[in-house]
Design a protein around this motif. Sequence first.
Motif, PDB file in Angstrom:
ATOM      1  N   UNK A 183     -15.804 -40.200 -28.515  1.00 64.78           N
ATOM      2  CA  UNK A 183     -15.121 -38.897 -28.443  1.00 64.78           C
ATOM      3  C   UNK A 183     -14.496 -38.688 -27.065  1.00 64.78           C
ATOM      4  N   UNK A 184     -15.231 -39.057 -26.040  1.00 63.06           N
ATOM      5  CA  UNK A 184     -14.710 -38.918 -24.674  1.00 63.06           C
ATOM      6  C   UNK A 184     -13.482 -39.801 -24.475  1.00 63.06           C
ATOM      7  N   UNK A 185     -13.543 -41.026 -24.979  1.00 62.13           N
ATOM      8  CA  UNK A 185     -12.418 -41.956 -24.810  1.00 62.13           C
ATOM      9  C   UNK A 185     -11.223 -41.520 -25.656  1.00 62.13           C
ATOM     10  N   UNK A 186     -11.459 -40.875 -26.789  1.00 61.39           N
ATOM     11  CA  UNK A 186     -10.346 -40.383 -27.604  1.00 61.39           C
ATOM     12  C   UNK A 186      -9.592 -39.274 -26.895  1.00 61.39           C
ATOM     13  N   UNK A 187     -10.300 -38.500 -26.068  1.00 56.31           N
ATOM     14  CA  UNK A 187      -9.651 -37.537 -25.197  1.00 56.31           C
ATOM     15  C   UNK A 187      -9.024 -36.358 -25.879  1.00 56.31           C
ATOM     16  N   UNK A 193     -18.059 -34.656 -18.438  1.00 54.05           N
ATOM     17  CA  UNK A 193     -18.795 -35.856 -18.839  1.00 54.05           C
ATOM     18  C   UNK A 193     -20.025 -36.079 -17.971  1.00 54.05           C
ATOM     19  N   UNK A 194     -20.045 -35.493 -16.778  1.00 53.67           N
ATOM     20  CA  UNK A 194     -21.209 -35.645 -15.906  1.00 53.67           C
ATOM     21  C   UNK A 194     -22.487 -35.149 -16.550  1.00 53.67           C
ATOM     22  N   UNK A 195     -22.382 -34.123 -17.400  1.00 50.54           N
ATOM     23  CA  UNK A 195     -23.572 -33.631 -18.093  1.00 50.54           C
ATOM     24  C   UNK A 195     -24.105 -34.695 -19.057  1.00 50.54           C
TER      25      UNK A 195
END
Length: 259
Positions: A183-187, A193-195
């Motif tokens: 999900x993060x890479x899909x943006x 993201x640090x959490x």
Amino acid sequence: MAITATVAALSVGLLALAVGYGWLGPDVGRGANFCEAARADALVRQPANTFSNASFVLAGLLVAWHGGRAGASSLMPLGLQTAYASVVVLLGPASAAMHATQSSLGGHLDLLSMYLIAGFAASYAWVRWLRRGPAAFAGAYAACVLVCELVGLWPRPVPVVNHAGNIGFGVLLITAVALETRLWRRGQSRRTIGFGIAALGSMLVAFGIWIMSQHGWCDPHSWWQGHGAWHALCAVAAYFLYRLYVSERPGIVRDGITP
């Protein structure tokens, strides 16, 4: 906050009654492998491992408090925020049920609470990845917990993790991490993201302590127990996972593109 606090009060109160009146059944040595020596004549068999579970109750209440202040602006629905806070709270008395009584039912409650939190993480990541709604989440969540319960029926010990149910718990957590990374890479949304890194780091350190406290790093009569540290660090991980969820905001961040 009111709902989560009610869940906390009722679950802790029921645990106290269950321990006091022996509702969870006889001591069968469940959880005895987690280093701390059982106090045979005491109402609470493993006090350090039992009371360290207060970390989950505090973490769940902190989740609810934060959600009441800032959660409405998140993509995570308020109902799911409340459900997550309640599940985190329930980890405390459910795990304490095993360590306080060393009973078979207490052990099952401990595992069930683990399935609930890991199933939540995997299901919530899955529905966001596939852009599904609440019905899909409910179905996936129920399926995750059911599969873990079935896996946990395997009667033989399992290397490293001891109980087969722990495999289901671990697989769900790994699934959640993999999907959150995708999900993060899909943006497609913005989030801190640090959490997520803090949650994963806390969990990995906790797992290392969980392993070491069963293999040599153990003082059975100490009031400091590695398994108690496992509880505290898992509570920290649960809180940071929530912060990752509610940090999510609409908007595609890659290449400066927004919807």
